[in-house]
Scaffold this motif. Structure first.
Motif, PDB file in Angstrom:
ATOM      1  N   ALA A   1      27.742  86.846  73.158  1.00 29.64           N
ATOM      2  CA  ALA A   1      28.775  86.186  73.620  1.00 29.64           C
ATOM      3  C   ALA A   1      29.765  87.041  74.300  1.00 29.64           C
ATOM      4  O   ALA A   1      30.236  86.677  75.278  1.00 29.64           O
ATOM      5  CB  ALA A   1      29.366  85.061  72.409  1.00 29.64           C
ATOM      6  N   HIS A   2      30.184  87.868  73.429  1.00 32.77           N
ATOM      7  CA  HIS A   2      31.143  88.938  73.977  1.00 32.77           C
ATOM      8  C   HIS A   2      30.572  89.570  75.241  1.00 32.77           C
ATOM      9  O   HIS A   2      31.465  89.735  76.044  1.00 32.77           O
ATOM     10  CB  HIS A   2      31.428  90.123  73.082  1.00 32.77           C
ATOM     11  N   GLU A   3      29.304  89.865  75.506  1.00 32.25           N
ATOM     12  CA  GLU A   3      28.884  90.564  76.473  1.00 32.25           C
ATOM     13  C   GLU A   3      28.951  89.609  77.747  1.00 32.25           C
ATOM     14  O   GLU A   3      29.269  89.925  79.034  1.00 32.25           O
ATOM     15  CB  GLU A   3      27.286  90.982  76.476  1.00 32.25           C
ATOM     16  N   GLN A   4      28.888  88.440  77.434  1.00 32.19           N
ATOM     17  CA  GLN A   4      28.978  87.502  78.641  1.00 32.19           C
ATOM     18  C   GLN A   4      30.551  86.998  78.839  1.00 32.19           C
ATOM     19  O   GLN A   4      30.928  86.135  79.646  1.00 32.19           O
ATOM     20  CB  GLN A   4      28.313  86.248  78.291  1.00 32.19           C
ATOM     21  N   GLY A   5      31.652  87.491  77.925  1.00 31.95           N
ATOM     22  CA  GLY A   5      32.762  86.961  78.306  1.00 31.95           C
ATOM     23  C   GLY A   5      33.192  85.427  77.795  1.00 31.95           C
ATOM     24  O   GLY A   5      34.160  84.884  78.055  1.00 31.95           O
TER      25      GLY A   5
ATOM     26  N   ILE B   1      26.990  79.214  75.911  1.00 29.10           N
ATOM     27  CA  ILE B   1      28.400  79.445  75.896  1.00 29.10           C
ATOM     28  C   ILE B   1      29.495  78.812  76.687  1.00 29.10           C
ATOM     29  O   ILE B   1      29.217  78.070  77.511  1.00 29.10           O
ATOM     30  CB  ILE B   1      28.420  81.095  76.159  1.00 29.10           C
ATOM     31  N   TYR B   2      30.725  78.942  76.048  1.00 26.08           N
ATOM     32  CA  TYR B   2      31.758  78.088  76.867  1.00 26.08           C
ATOM     33  C   TYR B   2      32.537  79.385  77.225  1.00 26.08           C
ATOM     34  O   TYR B   2      33.187  80.312  76.697  1.00 26.08           O
ATOM     35  CB  TYR B   2      32.640  77.635  75.918  1.00 26.08           C
ATOM     36  N   LEU B   3      32.647  79.281  78.549  1.00 25.07           N
ATOM     37  CA  LEU B   3      33.767  80.462  79.533  1.00 25.07           C
ATOM     38  C   LEU B   3      35.109  79.819  79.695  1.00 25.07           C
ATOM     39  O   LEU B   3      35.076  78.815  80.399  1.00 25.07           O
ATOM     40  CB  LEU B   3      33.097  80.955  80.441  1.00 25.07           C
ATOM     41  N   ALA B   4      36.023  80.442  78.969  1.00 29.41           N
ATOM     42  CA  ALA B   4      37.523  79.829  79.198  1.00 29.41           C
ATOM     43  C   ALA B   4      37.861  80.304  80.599  1.00 29.41           C
ATOM     44  O   ALA B   4      37.521  81.290  81.119  1.00 29.41           O
ATOM     45  CB  ALA B   4      38.571  80.433  78.248  1.00 29.41           C
ATOM     46  N   THR B   5      38.537  79.354  81.354  1.00 32.47           N
ATOM     47  CA  THR B   5      39.116  79.740  82.612  1.00 32.47           C
ATOM     48  C   THR B   5      40.340  80.329  82.662  1.00 32.47           C
ATOM     49  O   THR B   5      41.070  80.217  81.972  1.00 32.47           O
ATOM     50  CB  THR B   5      38.927  78.585  83.532  1.00 32.47           C
TER      51      THR B   5
END
Length: 89
Positions: A18-22, A85-89
């Motif tokens: 998850a951290h690798e993908q931000g 995953i959920y990516l915050a914008t």
């Protein structure tokens, strides 16, 4: 006790991915339980819920596939198949 450490290690891998993908959080996790992994889906789910508290995977939907082939080379493994995953914008 073995199951607890197994699931904690899985949470570490999920957190790292998850951290690798931000990603700010993990919304879904797919795992495969080998036929000889000696852990039931219910028991795995219970450990997952407990181990994920306070991590990016807390509250993630857990999809568990139970493999039945005892001759599979990974029949003793718990395999992380995918995370959503959920990516915050």
């Amino acid at each position: 006790m073995h199951e607890f450490f197994l699931v904690k290690d899985l949470i570490r891998k999920i957190t790292s991915l998850a951290h690798e993908q931000g990603a700010s959080r993990v919304t879904g996790v797919i795992v495969k339980l080998g036929a000889l992994s000696h852990i039931s889906p219910d028991h795995f789910r219970e450990h997952f819920i407990h181990a994920s508290l306070g991590t990016v995977a807390e509250g993630a939907r857990l999809n568990i596939e139970v493999l039945t082939d005892v001759t599979d080379p990974q029949s003793q493994e718990v395999l992380l198949e995918n995370i959503e995953i959920y990516l915050a914008t």
